[in-house]
Design a protein around this motif. Structure first.
Motif, PDB file in Angstrom:
ATOM      1  N   SER A 178     -28.149 -11.462 -19.130  1.00 42.16           N
ATOM      2  CA  SER A 178     -28.571 -11.166 -18.268  1.00 42.16           C
ATOM      3  C   SER A 178     -29.801 -11.804 -18.840  1.00 42.16           C
ATOM      4  O   SER A 178     -31.199 -11.655 -18.167  1.00 42.16           O
ATOM      5  CB  SER A 178     -28.801  -9.373 -19.027  1.00 42.16           C
ATOM      6  OG  SER A 178     -27.334  -9.006 -18.671  1.00 42.16           O
ATOM      7  N   MET A 179     -30.086 -12.164 -19.807  1.00 41.96           N
ATOM      8  CA  MET A 179     -31.307 -12.682 -20.408  1.00 41.96           C
ATOM      9  C   MET A 179     -31.425 -14.387 -19.404  1.00 41.96           C
ATOM     10  O   MET A 179     -33.025 -14.755 -19.767  1.00 41.96           O
ATOM     11  CB  MET A 179     -32.021 -12.023 -21.578  1.00 41.96           C
ATOM     12  CG  MET A 179     -32.117 -11.432 -22.351  1.00 41.96           C
ATOM     13  SD  MET A 179     -31.898 -11.662 -24.452  1.00 41.96           S
ATOM     14  CE  MET A 179     -32.971 -12.099 -24.394  1.00 41.96           C
ATOM     15  N   ASP A 238     -34.196  -0.991 -20.679  1.00 42.29           N
ATOM     16  CA  ASP A 238     -34.237  -2.088 -19.612  1.00 42.29           C
ATOM     17  C   ASP A 238     -32.781  -2.413 -19.246  1.00 42.29           C
ATOM     18  O   ASP A 238     -32.970  -4.027 -19.967  1.00 42.29           O
ATOM     19  CB  ASP A 238     -35.313  -2.944 -19.741  1.00 42.29           C
ATOM     20  CG  ASP A 238     -35.693  -4.164 -18.820  1.00 42.29           C
ATOM     21  OD1 ASP A 238     -35.965  -3.807 -18.021  1.00 42.29           O
ATOM     22  OD2 ASP A 238     -36.682  -4.734 -19.353  1.00 42.29           O
ATOM     23  N   GLU A 240     -32.185  -3.837 -16.335  1.00 43.24           N
ATOM     24  CA  GLU A 240     -32.129  -4.935 -14.844  1.00 43.24           C
ATOM     25  C   GLU A 240     -32.209  -6.342 -16.132  1.00 43.24           C
ATOM     26  O   GLU A 240     -32.456  -7.547 -15.913  1.00 43.24           O
ATOM     27  CB  GLU A 240     -33.567  -4.571 -13.796  1.00 43.24           C
ATOM     28  CG  GLU A 240     -33.309  -5.507 -13.621  1.00 43.24           C
ATOM     29  CD  GLU A 240     -35.174  -5.283 -12.427  1.00 43.24           C
ATOM     30  OE1 GLU A 240     -35.698  -6.385 -11.577  1.00 43.24           O
ATOM     31  OE2 GLU A 240     -35.498  -4.412 -12.257  1.00 43.24           O
ATOM     32  N   LYS A 241     -33.799  -6.527 -17.166  1.00 46.33           N
ATOM     33  CA  LYS A 241     -33.519  -7.453 -18.047  1.00 46.33           C
ATOM     34  C   LYS A 241     -32.035  -7.631 -18.941  1.00 46.33           C
ATOM     35  O   LYS A 241     -32.102  -8.793 -19.338  1.00 46.33           O
ATOM     36  CB  LYS A 241     -35.014  -7.615 -18.345  1.00 46.33           C
ATOM     37  CG  LYS A 241     -35.196  -8.402 -19.304  1.00 46.33           C
ATOM     38  CD  LYS A 241     -36.302  -8.170 -20.324  1.00 46.33           C
ATOM     39  CE  LYS A 241     -36.467  -9.433 -21.243  1.00 46.33           C
ATOM     40  NZ  LYS A 241     -37.856  -9.174 -22.269  1.00 46.33           N
TER      41      LYS A 241
END
Length: 430
Positions: A178-179, A238, A240-241
Motif C-alpha cells: 500500500s505504501m 488511514d 487508503e494509505k
C-alpha cells in the motif's frame, strides 16, 4: 511424535511374532460407506445433476455432463462398501492397504456427494471447470504453507507456526504494498515478515532447545495479536494509505487457457499461481534429487550419523527453517495481493493449521502435500458453491466441511503415518 490417530491391536502371526494391525482406515471407510448408502443411495432425490464443462466463452465447447442421482448413489455406495470390506480383509491378514484404495475411495465419495447434493439443490447444475479452478486458487496458500512445513519437518523441526508465517506475510504485503504501490515490494515484504517469524522459531527451537510445539503455538498467538493491534491502530486509521495494496493480474495464455477443465487450472493464473507449481517442483527436486536434499533428510532421520560425516546439523536446520519462511511468505502475499486487496484481522482463518494437516496427509512429501492441499481447497470452494446453489445441507455444515475433511483425512484415512525419526527432537552435539 505421532500425528496419526489409529485403533491398533497386536496378534501373533504364524511365526509367533506380534503383528500390529491398525483398524482406523477400515473403520473410517466403513462409516463413510454407510453414509453413502443411507444418504446418497436410499436418500437419493431421484433427479439429475448437470455439470457444465464450458461456459460458452471458450473457443472449445464440450457438452454438459448429466448424471442421475439414483444410479450414481447406488453405484458409489457399492464401490465404497466394497473397498471398506477389502480393507478389513487386508488388515485382518496383516497386509498393508493398497495405495490405490485411498485415492479411489476419495474420488468415488466426492463424485457421489457432488451428484447427490447438486441434484438436491434449487439450481441443479454447476460449472465444473470453475469449481475445480477455484479449488486450485483457494489451495495456493495452503500449498505454500504445506511446503514450508515439509522443509522444516524434513530437517527435524516441527513447524506449528505456519499460521503465523502466513498471517505475517499477508500483513507485511498489505502495508508495504500500500505504501509503495509496488507488487514486488509487497511480495518481498511478505517474505521478510514470514522469515522473521521463522527465525524466532529457529533460534528458540534450535539454539535454546525450547519445545518446538510450544514455540509454534506462541508465535501464532503473538503474530495474531500484533497484526490485529497494528490493523486497528494504523491500517484502520488511514486505510487508503496503509491498507489498499495493488493486486496481481491474471496472466492468461491464449489457446491453452481454453482447454476445458485443465486450461483455467494451468494456464489462467496469477504470477503467484504459476510460482506455486514451480515451488512444488523445486522443493521435490531439491529434497529427493540433490545432495542438499539428501543431507536434509539425513538430518531429519538420524542427526548424529549426519554429524559424524561432517554435516553441520543445527546450521542446516536453521537455514531450512529460514527457507521455509520464504516459501510461507509467498503464501501470505497471496491473501492480500491476489485474493483480496486489503488485510483483515486473522484473515488466514486457520488455514496454516490445514496446511499442517496437508503435509501430514501427504506423508511429508511435497507432491503428497500438494494433492492433500488440493483436497482441502476443493472442500473449501465446494462449501462456497453449494451455499450459493441452495442445497438442503445446512449452511453451518457447509462452513465446517473443510475442517471435517481435515479431521477425517488425518485421523482415519491416512493410516499409519511416520514423520522423520528426529522430528521435534533438538540435537545437542556431544
Amino acid at each position: 511424535m505421532s500425528h496419526a490417530l489409529a485403533t491398533r491391536n497386536t496378534e501373533p502371526d504364524s511365526t509367533g511374532r506380534g503383528v500390529v494391525r491398525s483398524w482406523a482406515a477400515p473403520i473410517t471407510y466403513s462409516l463413510l460407506g454407510l453414509v453413502a448408502l443411507l444418504g446418497f443411495a436410499f436418500g437419493s432425490p431421484h433427479a439429475e445433476a448437470r455439470f457444465r464443462i464450458t461456459d460458452g466463452s471458450q473457443k472449445i465447447s464440450v457438452p454438459d455432463l448429466v448424471l442421475g442421482t439414483t444410479f450414481v448413489g447406488w453405484a458409489g455406495a457399492v464401490i465404497l462398501l466394497g473397498i471398506a470390506a477389502y480393507s478389513f480383509v487386508l488388515v485382518r491378514a496383516g497386509r498393508k492397504l493398497a495405495r490405490w484404495m485411498l485415492p479411489v475411495f476419495a474420488a468415488v465419495f466426492v463424485i457421489a456427494f457432488l451428484v447427490w447434493v447438486i441434484g438436491s439443490a434449487n439450481t441443479p447444475n454447476v460449472y465444473l471447470s470453475g469449481l475445480i479452478a477455484g479449488s486450485f486458487t483457494l489451495a495456493i496458500p495452503l500449498i505454500f504453507g504445506s511446503l514450508s512445513g515439509v522443509l522444516c519437518e524434513r530437517a527435524g523441526v516441527i513447524n506449528i507456526a505456519i499460521e503465523g508465517q502466513l498471517l505475517a506475510g499477508a500483513f507485511c504485503a498489505a502495508i508495504v504494498g500500500s505504501m509503495t504501490g509496488s507488487l514486488i515490494a509487497g511480495v518481498l515484504a511478505a517474505v521478510v515478515g514470514s522469515v522473521l517469524v521463522s527465525m524466532v522459531l529457529a533460534v528458540f527451537a534450535i539454539k535454546y532447545l525450547v519445545n518446538q510445539v510450544i514455540v509454534g503455538v506462541v508465535l501464532n498467538v503473538l503474530v495474531a495479536g500484533l497484526t490485529s493491534f497494528f490493523f486497528s491502530t494504523v491500517m484502520a486509521a488511514d486505510a487508503e494509505k496503509f491498507n489498499a495494496p495493488p493486486s496481481f493480474d491474471v496472466i492468461r495464455i491464449p489457446l491453452l487457457a481454453d482447454i476445458p477443465i485443465f486450461g483455467p487450472i494451468f494456464f489462467d493464473q496469477t504470477i503467484l499461481g504459476y510460482g506455486m507449481y514451480l515451488a512444488v517442483f523445486l522443493v521435490w527436486f531439491g529434497l529427493f534429487k540433490t545432495r542438499w536434499g539428501l543431507r536434509v533428510r539425513a538430518v531429519g532421520e538420524h542427526p548424529k550419523a549426519a554429524d559424524t560425516v561432517g554435516i553441520k546439523v543445527n546450521a542446516l536446520r536453521f537455514w531450512n527453517v529460514v527457507l521455509a519462511g520464504v516459501v510461507a511468505g509467498l503464501g501470505g502475499a497471496f491473501f492480500t495481493l491476489v485474493t483480496s486487496s486489503s488485510f483483515n484481522k486473522e484473515m488466514t482463518a486457520g488455514q496454516g493449521f490445514i496446511a499442517l494437516a496437508a503435509l501430514i496427509f501427504g506423508r511429508w512429501n511435497p507432491i503428497g502435500a500438494f494433492f492433500a492441499a488440493l483436497l482441502f481447497g476443493f472442500s473449501l470452494n465446494l462449501s462456497f458453491v453449494l451455499t450459493i446453489l441452495g442445497t438442503p445441507v445446512p449452511s453451518q455444515f457447509m462452513q465446517m466441511l473443510p475442517y471435517a475433511v481435515t479431521i477425517f483425512a488425518v485421523a482415519g484415512l491416512v493410516g499409519k503415518s511416520r514423520p522423520p525419526a528426529s522430528n521435534g527432537i533438538p540435537y545437542v552435539k556431544e
